[in-house]
Design a protein around this motif. Structure first.
Motif, PDB file in Angstrom:
ATOM      1  N   ARG A 291      -8.057  29.573  41.302  1.00 13.45           N
ATOM      2  CA  ARG A 291      -8.880  29.402  40.121  1.00 13.45           C
ATOM      3  C   ARG A 291      -8.534  30.510  39.132  1.00 13.45           C
ATOM      4  NH1 ARG A 291     -13.970  28.397  40.929  1.00 13.45           N
ATOM      5  NH2 ARG A 291     -13.916  27.977  43.166  1.00 13.45           N
ATOM      6  N   LEU A 292      -8.964  30.369  37.897  1.00 17.11           N
ATOM      7  CA  LEU A 292      -8.709  31.402  36.900  1.00 17.11           C
ATOM      8  C   LEU A 292      -9.497  32.656  37.259  1.00 17.11           C
ATOM      9  CD1 LEU A 292      -8.748  29.293  33.624  1.00 17.11           C
ATOM     10  CD2 LEU A 292      -6.766  30.209  34.835  1.00 17.11           C
ATOM     11  N   ALA A 293      -8.922  33.820  36.933  1.00 14.50           N
ATOM     12  CA  ALA A 293      -9.518  35.082  37.345  1.00 14.50           C
ATOM     13  C   ALA A 293     -10.803  35.397  36.590  1.00 14.50           C
ATOM     14  CB  ALA A 293      -8.510  36.221  37.154  1.00 14.50           C
ATOM     15  N   HIS A 294     -11.018  34.754  35.448  1.00 17.73           N
ATOM     16  CA  HIS A 294     -12.261  34.985  34.690  1.00 17.73           C
ATOM     17  C   HIS A 294     -12.697  33.661  34.066  1.00 17.73           C
ATOM     18  CE1 HIS A 294     -15.224  36.641  31.951  1.00 17.73           C
ATOM     19  NE2 HIS A 294     -15.103  37.802  32.554  1.00 17.73           N
ATOM     20  N   PRO A 295     -13.996  33.338  34.109  1.00 16.92           N
ATOM     21  CA  PRO A 295     -14.458  32.054  33.554  1.00 16.92           C
ATOM     22  C   PRO A 295     -14.105  31.868  32.082  1.00 16.92           C
ATOM     23  CG  PRO A 295     -16.190  33.089  34.862  1.00 16.92           C
ATOM     24  CD  PRO A 295     -15.094  34.096  34.742  1.00 16.92           C
ATOM     25  N   LEU A 296     -14.086  32.949  31.311  1.00 12.83           N
ATOM     26  CA  LEU A 296     -13.816  32.815  29.879  1.00 12.83           C
ATOM     27  C   LEU A 296     -12.361  32.455  29.593  1.00 12.83           C
ATOM     28  CD1 LEU A 296     -15.979  35.682  28.337  1.00 12.83           C
ATOM     29  CD2 LEU A 296     -16.346  33.219  28.178  1.00 12.83           C
ATOM     30  N   TYR A 297     -11.467  32.701  30.555  1.00 12.76           N
ATOM     31  CA  TYR A 297     -10.084  32.257  30.352  1.00 12.76           C
ATOM     32  C   TYR A 297     -10.057  30.741  30.151  1.00 12.76           C
ATOM     33  CZ  TYR A 297      -8.550  36.841  32.154  1.00 12.76           C
ATOM     34  OH  TYR A 297      -8.331  38.177  32.347  1.00 12.76           O
ATOM     35  N   GLY A 298     -10.775  30.041  31.021  1.00 17.74           N
ATOM     36  CA  GLY A 298     -10.800  28.586  30.924  1.00 17.74           C
ATOM     37  C   GLY A 298     -11.471  28.119  29.638  1.00 17.74           C
ATOM     38  N   GLU A 299     -12.573  28.784  29.241  1.00 21.72           N
ATOM     39  CA  GLU A 299     -13.261  28.395  28.009  1.00 21.72           C
ATOM     40  C   GLU A 299     -12.323  28.515  26.808  1.00 21.72           C
ATOM     41  OE1 GLU A 299     -16.201  27.144  27.677  1.00 21.72           O
ATOM     42  OE2 GLU A 299     -17.049  27.447  29.680  1.00 21.72           O
ATOM     43  N   VAL A 300     -11.585  29.621  26.741  1.00 30.26           N
ATOM     44  CA  VAL A 300     -10.684  29.850  25.608  1.00 30.26           C
ATOM     45  C   VAL A 300      -9.528  28.857  25.626  1.00 30.26           C
ATOM     46  CG1 VAL A 300      -9.028  31.490  24.611  1.00 30.26           C
ATOM     47  CG2 VAL A 300     -11.303  32.261  25.298  1.00 30.26           C
ATOM     48  N   ARG A 301      -8.927  28.642  26.783  1.00 25.18           N
ATOM     49  CA  ARG A 301      -7.771  27.737  26.835  1.00 25.18           C
ATOM     50  C   ARG A 301      -8.177  26.283  26.577  1.00 25.18           C
ATOM     51  NH1 ARG A 301      -3.940  28.782  24.869  1.00 25.18           N
ATOM     52  NH2 ARG A 301      -3.002  26.914  25.806  1.00 25.18           N
ATOM     53  N   ARG A 302      -9.327  25.854  27.088  1.00 19.17           N
ATOM     54  CA  ARG A 302      -9.749  24.472  26.851  1.00 19.17           C
ATOM     55  C   ARG A 302      -9.951  24.197  25.362  1.00 19.17           C
ATOM     56  NH1 ARG A 302     -12.455  25.212  31.800  1.00 19.17           N
ATOM     57  NH2 ARG A 302     -14.343  25.986  30.792  1.00 19.17           N
ATOM     58  N   ALA A 303     -10.365  25.228  24.639  1.00 23.67           N
ATOM     59  CA  ALA A 303     -10.557  25.056  23.203  1.00 23.67           C
ATOM     60  C   ALA A 303      -9.236  24.945  22.459  1.00 23.67           C
ATOM     61  CB  ALA A 303     -11.375  26.221  22.649  1.00 23.67           C
ATOM     62  N   ASN A 304      -8.134  25.333  23.113  1.00 21.10           N
ATOM     63  CA  ASN A 304      -6.838  25.344  22.440  1.00 21.10           C
ATOM     64  C   ASN A 304      -5.880  24.258  22.926  1.00 21.10           C
ATOM     65  OD1 ASN A 304      -6.652  27.850  20.558  1.00 21.10           O
ATOM     66  ND2 ASN A 304      -7.637  28.633  22.398  1.00 21.10           N
ATOM     67  N   ILE A 305      -6.266  23.526  23.959  1.00 21.18           N
ATOM     68  CA  ILE A 305      -5.400  22.461  24.463  1.00 21.18           C
ATOM     69  C   ILE A 305      -5.560  21.239  23.575  1.00 21.18           C
ATOM     70  CG2 ILE A 305      -4.930  20.925  26.411  1.00 21.18           C
ATOM     71  CD1 ILE A 305      -5.995  23.103  28.261  1.00 21.18           C
ATOM     72  N   GLY A 306      -4.512  20.717  23.064  1.00 22.47           N
ATOM     73  CA  GLY A 306      -4.562  19.534  22.207  1.00 22.47           C
ATOM     74  C   GLY A 306      -5.085  18.316  22.948  1.00 22.47           C
ATOM     75  N   THR A 307      -5.591  17.343  22.194  1.00 20.74           N
ATOM     76  CA  THR A 307      -6.184  16.139  22.796  1.00 20.74           C
ATOM     77  C   THR A 307      -5.186  15.381  23.666  1.00 20.74           C
ATOM     78  OG1 THR A 307      -7.704  15.923  20.933  1.00 20.74           O
ATOM     79  CG2 THR A 307      -7.335  13.959  22.301  1.00 20.74           C
ATOM     80  N   LEU A 308      -4.008  15.107  23.130  1.00 19.77           N
ATOM     81  CA  LEU A 308      -3.026  14.315  23.880  1.00 19.77           C
ATOM     82  C   LEU A 308      -2.525  15.060  25.094  1.00 19.77           C
ATOM     83  CD1 LEU A 308      -0.998  12.720  20.932  1.00 19.77           C
ATOM     84  CD2 LEU A 308      -2.790  11.668  22.337  1.00 19.77           C
ATOM     85  N   ARG A 309      -2.247  16.358  24.922  1.00 23.30           N
ATOM     86  CA  ARG A 309      -1.766  17.146  26.059  1.00 23.30           C
ATOM     87  C   ARG A 309      -2.857  17.246  27.123  1.00 23.30           C
ATOM     88  NH1 ARG A 309      -1.528  22.808  27.167  1.00 23.30           N
ATOM     89  NH2 ARG A 309       0.122  23.272  28.673  1.00 23.30           N
ATOM     90  N   GLY A 310      -4.101  17.411  26.686  1.00 20.40           N
ATOM     91  CA  GLY A 310      -5.206  17.480  27.630  1.00 20.40           C
ATOM     92  C   GLY A 310      -5.353  16.198  28.418  1.00 20.40           C
ATOM     93  N   ARG A 311      -5.223  15.039  27.754  1.00 20.16           N
ATOM     94  CA  ARG A 311      -5.323  13.763  28.444  1.00 20.16           C
ATOM     95  C   ARG A 311      -4.197  13.601  29.464  1.00 20.16           C
ATOM     96  NH1 ARG A 311      -8.398   9.717  26.616  1.00 20.16           N
ATOM     97  NH2 ARG A 311      -6.857   8.128  27.141  1.00 20.16           N
ATOM     98  N   ARG A 312      -3.010  14.032  29.094  1.00 19.78           N
ATOM     99  CA  ARG A 312      -1.881  13.917  30.020  1.00 19.78           C
ATOM    100  C   ARG A 312      -2.077  14.813  31.237  1.00 19.78           C
ATOM    101  NH1 ARG A 312       2.449  17.020  30.641  1.00 19.78           N
ATOM    102  NH2 ARG A 312       2.138  18.116  28.666  1.00 19.78           N
ATOM    103  N   LEU A 313      -2.515  16.063  31.013  1.00 23.43           N
ATOM    104  CA  LEU A 313      -2.702  16.988  32.135  1.00 23.43           C
ATOM    105  C   LEU A 313      -3.822  16.511  33.060  1.00 23.43           C
ATOM    106  CD1 LEU A 313      -2.337  20.500  30.433  1.00 23.43           C
ATOM    107  CD2 LEU A 313      -0.732  19.381  31.985  1.00 23.43           C
ATOM    108  N   ARG A 314      -4.914  16.024  32.485  1.00 23.25           N
ATOM    109  CA  ARG A 314      -6.010  15.525  33.327  1.00 23.25           C
ATOM    110  C   ARG A 314      -5.546  14.343  34.171  1.00 23.25           C
ATOM    111  NH1 ARG A 314      -8.756  16.411  28.377  1.00 23.25           N
ATOM    112  NH2 ARG A 314     -10.216  18.177  28.496  1.00 23.25           N
TER     113      ARG A 314
END
Length: 865
Positions: A291-314
């Protein structure tokens, strides 16, 4: 300096060390509060007349020799040794021959020459050093030698604990903060004070952190502010494409099995991310989990992942989970959630199963989201049933009615029609409080069904309806009948158990309560639609244990429910009400009031929350009245009267007792006793014998010994220690026996009922005084006072009399107390159903006995303002 008392003490010891070098190295993660501690130490030294210097190392100054000391030193030359000697002399000279304290912030960024200068300063007895370094960063050898060679004491500054976070938030916001909000913020920031500051500022500005009912609450989803994002990104450092892929996969799907993660991203990139402290790897019963070493890492990265890239990764993560985690319900739910916003085709079977599991986990918002997707994908009746169950638990009344119509339309079999009827009856009973319509719907369904199995499912829901309406005998019979039917569905078993437990609680059949509750809990755990009923089931068990006098057991059940139901909608609020009921029964007034205020604030906008708001206000009014907070108690009682739940007639005796304790707090003791008798009469007429015992025990604590015979009879028919203890106290009070009342006090204290124990001790003091036993009277009064203090300063008529014994009759004291609370003679006369002249006469005689000529003087004599 909230939460830093121990650190300041340790720093003080290190900086006052006699002989040799003095100082401390404060080590910790970025934002943990090292700089703030160093500033505090320097400020204290300056206040004591010690010369101080503040040095800040920066990355930009690192390329310059003595860059961190620029502006403090005027040294130059080619010989480093000479430059260092002049630098030390220059700093010492500014101290004027006295002590010098130098603070060096972010010493891991010092250039080599600056690091050597700090090392040289550590060798001087006149210099005290306070140095901060960031853990995980490389430091110059001269800096690490400061603690490795014993020149300075190293102190690792830990993150703020959750209690420290709560204290800090309370101080900053200027009021109490909801415990659930504290837990969320503490978990999200991991005790990092800098992150917490930015988080609070952003959520205040957005309006998601706001005060409700005197309590600060954080609601809604976090939106990362630019300032907080910059801090987190700086801590993460520059991410190469390979490492970014690792972080983003975990941001969307954590936690993930280590092997699965290396299938989704390059193994070398995963290893690099771990080395850089971006990813943590832990071993559990299923292997290595990442898992990510800090919860805020995920919050920050999720806000920066594009819609299409996010759909593909999920989609990639969900597909990988399907191949590697078959049969695991947690992974099934995660896979379904990932698929919702992915490039995969929706799978109705997966979504329907996942929605049902989300209900079992009490994550009702997620259950609604996944369930609606399942309905849209063609999941049919079962998917729609899950949506209704989620909305029922969320108390979203108008939406439930709409979805129930859709559910009825989808019902194609008798079994489905019965399930739709059960959902409709539950909605009408608890969410909108229309018991007549609920009864009519149930009657209609019973007329239509022919199969015995279907009929038994309706008998189960009738058990719960009858229990709420105050018909415990009928409810117990219906619940037992339904549960005895082989193959009863879990949903029906849950409802039958709720009705049975509520009925047993009211009837005082305490020995049967635990097994019935256990049956219901097991059924609820297996029931997707009605799993949320595990909380009210526990509530009825807590209520029954409280009525019976098993107070510590009641608290244990409430705490267990709070721990287990963390994800249910309004979980903190609902379970806080249960815990508060048990805490109040144990005499912990301040704790109960705090929990109830949190719960009331959290239930704002939730309507009556299936009756929980009504129960919350019942307990709140009683707690505030016993605390002597008349203003707040009056406000709570007014809201309670407006929020009466028509399907909870079983709690009508509790409503009357809340009124009774409020009347007693105002000084209207005879009115309070009359209300307690009315509560007992209603309870007796319905067979609610445990409620009758509670009401009569309240009357005894208010000074009424006339109920001894009835309580003695009830003690032979009602289970639990309360009935026996109440009967003994009533008999002792009727006999005016100080010794027996004192023994009752000890017995009640052993049970955990400290409030009743205090009243019994106060009554013993009065009995001893009437028999001119001055020594025992004072000892009993002291015991009553001690118990009242343990109960956070509880105030009852008996305790007030023991604290300030006066030569007044009971009626004189009652009228004087009411007058002291500001009631006019006419208001007192109306409350006591006597003439104004009678009130005037009692006040005149009381004044003559006490030598008081005004209401103000009378109020002062009985400790009322």
């Amino acid at each position: 300096m909230t939460g830093r008392v121990e650190e300041l003490r340790s720093i003080g010891q290190a900086t006052r060390r006699p002989g040799g070098s003095k100082g401390v190295v404060l080590a910790g993660a970025s934002g943990v509060g090292k700089t703030r501690l160093a500033q505090e130490v320097l400020a204290k030294a300056a206040a004591q007349g010690i010369a101080t210097r503040w040095v800040v190392a920066t990355a930009s100054a690192r390329g310059l020799p003595l860059g961190a000391f620029a502006g403090l030193l005027a040294t130059a030359g080619d010989d480093p040794a000479e430059v260092l000697r002049h630098g030390v002399d220059s700093l010492l000279s500014r101290a004027g021959g006295g002590e010098l304290m130098v603070a060096v912030d972010d010493a891991h960024l010092l250039d080599e020459l600056s690091a050597l200068l700090v090392h040289q300063l550590a060798l001087h007895k006149a210099v005290t050093l306070v140095v901060t370094v960031r853990t995980g960063e490389p430091v110059a050898d001269a800096v690490s030698a400061l603690w490795k060679d014993g020149y300075l004491t190293r102190l690792d500054v830990p993150p703020l604990s959750e209690p420290d976070t709560a204290a800090l938030l309370t101080a900053v916001l200027g009021g109490p903060v909801d415990s659930g909000s504290v837990a969320r913020m503490s978990a999200l920031t991991r005790g990092n004070a800098l992150y917490l500051r930015h988080l609070v500022a952003g959520e205040l500005e957005a309006g998601r952190l706001h005060m409700v009912g005197g309590v600060w609450r954080w609601s809604g989803d976090l939106a990362i502010t630019p300032g907080l994002a910059e801090l987190v990104e700086a801590r993460m450092g520059r991410l190469s494409k390979r490492v970014r892929d690792v972080v983003d996969v975990l941001a969307l799907g954590e936690p993930l099995d280590a092997g699965l993660l290396t299938r989704l991203a390059a193994a070398s990139a995963v290893e690099e991310a771990e080395t850089r402290g971006l990813v943590s790897v832990e071993r559990d019963d299923r292997g290595l989990r990442t898992r990510l070493a800090h919860p805020l890492y995920g919050e920050v990265r999720r806000a920066n992942i594009g819609t299409l890239r996010g759909r593909r990764l999920r989609g990639r993560i969900a597909t990988a989970l399907a191949e590697t985690a078959a049969g695991n319900p947690d992974e099934m739910l995660r896979r379904a959630v990932l698929s919702l916003d992915s490039d995969l085709e929706p799978d109705p079977a997966l979504l329907t199963a996942a929605a049902g599991y989300a209900v079992q986990l009490f994550d009702l918002l997620l259950a609604e989201r996944v369930g609606r997707a399942a309905v849209a994908a063609g999941g049919g009746f079962q998917a729609q049933m899950t949506v209704v169950a989620a909305l029922n638990g969320l108390c979203r009344y108008e939406e439930v009615e709409v979805e129930l119509t859709a559910l009825t339309a989808l019902a194609g079999t008798d079994t489905e029609r019965v399930r739709a009827t059960v959902a409709q009856v539950h909605y009408l009973m608890w969410l909108v409080g229309r018991p007549a319509e609920a009864t009519a719907a149930l009657d209609t369904a019973e007329e239509k069904v022919r199969e015995e199995a279907a009929r038994m499912q309706l008998v189960a829901v009738r058990a719960y309806l009858e229990a709420g309406l105050g018909h415990p005998v009928r409810a117990a019979q219906a619940g037992a009948t339904a549960l005895a039917w082989p193959g009863l569905p879990d949903e029906s078993a849950t409802l039958a158990s709720c009705g049975l437990v509520a009925a047993l609680a009211a009837l005082g059949r305490i020995d049967e309560l635990g097994p019935a509750a256990a049956t219901g809990r097991a059924a609820a755990a297996r029931s997707p639609e009605l799993a949320f009923l595990g909380v009210p089931l526990a509530g009825w068990q807590v209520h029954g244990l409280r009525l019976a006098g098993h107070l510590r057991e009641a608290l244990a059940v409430a705490l267990e429910c709070r721990e287990a139901a963390t994800e249910v909608a309004f979980a903190g609020e609902l379970t806080n009400i249960l815990v508060a009921e048990a805490e109040l029964a144990l005499g912990h007034l301040a704790t109960a009031v705090h929990l109830l205020r949190e719960a009331r604030a959290g239930l704002t906008g939730a309507g009556n929350a299936g009756g929980f708001l009504y129960f919350c206000l019942l307990t709140t009014t009683r707690a505030l009245a016993l605390s002597g907070d008349l203003v707040a108690a009056r406000r709570s009682l007014s809201e309670l009267e407006a929020q009466q739940h028509p399907t909870l007639l079983v709690l009508q005796p509790e409503l009357l007792l809340a009124r009774a304790w409020f009347a007693a707090a105002e000084g209207a003791v005879s009115e309070a006793v009359a209300l307690a008798h009315e509560a007992a009469e209603i309870a007796a007429s319905r067979g609610q014998l445990a409620h009758e015992v509670l009401a009569l025990h309240a009357a005894v604590c208010l000074g009424d010994g006339s109920v001894a015979d009835r309580l003695a009879d009830l003690a032979t028919r009602v289970g639990g220690p309360r009935a026996l203890a109440a009967a003994a106290q009533a008999a002792a009070l009727a006999a005016d026996d100080g010794d027996a009342l004192l023994a009752c006090s000890a017995r009640l204290e052993q049970l955990g009922d400290l409030l009743a124990a205090a009243d019994s001790a106060a009554q013993a003091a009065a009995a001893y005084a009437r028999h001119d036993q001055i020594g025992p009277s004072k000892a009993a009064a002291a015991r009553a006072h001690r118990l009242a203090q343990v109960c956070d300063g509880a105030r009852t008529p008996a305790l007030a009399a023991a604290a300030r014994p006066l030569p007044l009759t009971a009626r004189e004291r009652e009228i004087v107390t009411m007058a002291a609370h500001g009631l006019s003679n006419r208001e007192i006369a109306d409350r006591l159903v006597v003439s104004v002249r009678t009130v005037e006469g009692h006040l005149y005689r009381a004044g003559a006995k006490l030598g008081a000529s005004s209401r103000t003087e009378l109020a002062a004599l009985i400790h009322y303002d």
